[in-house]
Write an enzyme that holds these catalytic residues in place. Structure first.
Site, PDB file in Angstrom:
ATOM      1  N   CYS A 105      -2.162   9.132   2.869  1.00 18.54           N
ATOM      2  CA  CYS A 105      -1.871   8.668   1.507  1.00 18.54           C
ATOM      3  C   CYS A 105      -2.987   9.113   0.578  1.00 18.54           C
ATOM      4  CB  CYS A 105      -1.713   7.163   1.495  1.00 18.54           C
ATOM      5  SG  CYS A 105      -3.065   6.303   2.290  1.00 18.54           S
ATOM      6  N   GLU A 113       0.885  -1.182   0.000  1.00 20.03           N
ATOM      7  CA  GLU A 113       0.000   0.000   0.000  1.00 20.03           C
ATOM      8  C   GLU A 113       0.912   1.218   0.000  1.00 20.03           C
ATOM      9  OE1 GLU A 113      -3.031  -0.436  -0.493  1.00 20.03           O
ATOM     10  OE2 GLU A 113      -3.379  -2.496   0.141  1.00 20.03           O
TER      11      GLU A 113
END
Ligand code: NAP
Length: 471
Positions: A279, A245
């Protein structure tokens, strides 16, 4: 001052160099951690891989539930620890603890849910009157490596699903924010998690993180962090499962027909929450020409409401970024954009690790600020002609994590959902919107398309075994 130690199979490492954790705001030492070495990493992996006394589903759900209750009771202490070591405003620390409570609740629920399937085999001319059953089995040893930006919730998103799957885990949290991770591990062990099912190691990259990545006994590496480190892991891990990720550069597209108030709120919240260090933070605001002047005026006005300062002060809405070096980097990116023709219309100043929420307009499309990931409270605005132009710009970077589109037109929304090359499209929401159980993760440089979120992450920590019976 919190004094903690790395944990091997639930036990503190007695001796080792001390890691000092400093507040990014005050520079003061807020905690220390006894670091682990290569031998500790080997012991943690061996203990995990040899462990066979997997608790039952009921017992695992109980451990997760007890941890949730214990965390509820200590939520303020955990929130303050996050703010102290990460510099995030207290409201962000509190929000993160709330999210972690959700992760624990959903992981406990999933632990109790049977996930087997049955395939009748008399459905084909080549078949037989038998049935094939599926069952999920734990892996022997998982490794998880987590970043600094959500120091508790990122850890919970690795540990919770691993416990739900029954898979022992060796965790390497960010050296910038290890305190809350270790406090969380202590809650889990106090709630009855067997020692070998969770080790938490801080130490030199070569002796801990890189050894975990390469070790043949580790069957999956679940990594959340930057693109360069993720790609390095992909290149060195060898024959094992990888869940990556990585970074993002998420667009918020604002079309002419948007509810302007909503658009301004989403742009500000998406850009500044968590000091812009998500993110899925809004990293590019793509506004259609017709409403661009009014939108930018209102966004600049709204930005001034985001008080930036001492993370532990209740009035603060935006704390520091993770360290002064990161703030200096953000300042440099803003300067570069200005040199290329952009204008700062709100914020733009830095003090130590504090970077003011900043609106930058007329940002050229090839500027570093909008081509790469700028991890901080920056809101770069770019004007687009129409939806097609917006989609082209949105898809033009190497990243593909998430996105948001603000529109009242269903046709535009559907076209955006079909055209955006990324893991998530949120209509009339920030790119970061999710619940902790829903699938989450990106494509392109943002990840391999293998999702996390409690339900999907459990799949990463287990494998499917099929068996068939003649009935
Ligand atoms: P980072 O520098 O990549 O570090 C992440 C973790 O990797 C840390 O624990 C770090 O340890 C460790 N690490 C460093 N070098 C390593 C190596 N050679 N091998 C294995 N592990 C290594 O990322 P960060 O700066 O902490 O976090 C910010 C990044 O995370 C941003 O790019 C953000 O977009 C991304 N992120 C992605 C998601 C997502 O779900 N897609 C979520 C959150 C954050 P040390 O701390 O000891 O250096």
């Amino acid at each position: 001052m919190i004094a903690l130690a790395s944990l091997v199979a639930g036990r503190p490492v007695a001796h080792g160099p001390l890691l000092e954790v400093r507040s990014p705001y005050s520079g003061q030492v807020v905690g220390t951690v006894v670091q682990a070495n290569r031998a500790d990493t080997e012991r943690a992996i061996a203990g995990a891989a040899a462990f066979r006394a997997t608790p039952t589903r009921y017992q695992r759900a109980e451990i997760l539930e007890k941890t949730r209750v214990a965390l509820e009771a200590r939520r303020e202490e955990f929130a303050r620890t996050i703010s102290s070591e990460a510099g995030l405003a207290l409201r962000e620390g509190r929000y993160e603890v709330g999210r972690t409570i959700d992760v624990l609740r959903f992981a406990a629920m999933e632990t109790l849910r049977d996930d087997g399937q049955i395939f009748s085999c008399d459905i084909s001319a080549q078949g037989k009157p038998r049935k094939i059953f599926t069952t999920r089995e734990p892996l022997r040893c998982a490794a998880a490596i987590t970043p600094f930006n959500h120091p508790l919730n990122q850890v919970a998103h690795k540990v919770g699903p691993a416990i739900a799957a029954g898979t022992p885990l060796v965790l390497k949290p960010s050296e910038k924010t290890p305190l809350v991770a270790l406090l969380f591990a202590a809650l889990l062990h106090e709630a009855g998690l067997p020692g070998p099912m969770l080790s938490v190691l801080l130490g030199p990259t070569a002796e801990v993180a890189e050894l975990l990545v390469r070790h043949p006994e580790v069957e999956v590496v679940a990594f959340t962090g930057s693109v360069p480190v993720g790609k390095r892991i992909a290149a060195t891990a060898g024959y094992k499962k990888l869940v990556l990720e990585l970074g993002g550069n998420d667009p918020l597209i604002v079309l002419d027909d948007a509810d302007l108030d909503l658009a301004v709120t989403l742009a500000a919240e998406g850009s500044y929450r968590n000091s812009g260090q998500r993110c899925t933070a809004v990293k590019r605001i793509l506004v259609q020409a017709g409403i661009a002047p009014e939108f930018t005026r209102r966004l600049a006005e709204r930005t001034r409401e985001y008080v930036c300062g001492d993370p532990l002060d209740e009035a603060t809405r935006v704390g520091t970024v993770i360290d002064e070096a990161s703030a200096i980097q953000l300042e440099a990116v803003v300067r570069e954009a200005v040199a290329a023709g952009a204008r700062v219309i709100a914020g733009g100043n830095r003090r130590g690790a504090l970077m003011e929420p900043t609106v930058i307009v007329d940002v050229p499309r090839d500027c570093r600020m909008v081509v790469s990931e700028s991890f901080g409270p920056l809101a770069p605005v770019m004007v687009v002609r129409d939806l097609d132009d917006a989609l082209e710009v949105a898809n033009s970077t190497a990243y593909g994590l998430s996105s948001g589109v603000v529109t009242t037109n269903l046709n535009s929304a559907m076209k955006a959902i079909r055209t955006l090359r990324c893991g998530t499209v949120n209509i009339n929401e920030v790119p970061g919107f999710r619940v902790e159980s829903s699938p989450f993760g990106g494509i392109k440089d943002s990840g391999l398309g293998i999702k996390e979120g409690v339900v999907e992450a459990i799949k990463g920590y287990s494998f499917v075994k099929t068996f068939s019976l003649p009935w």
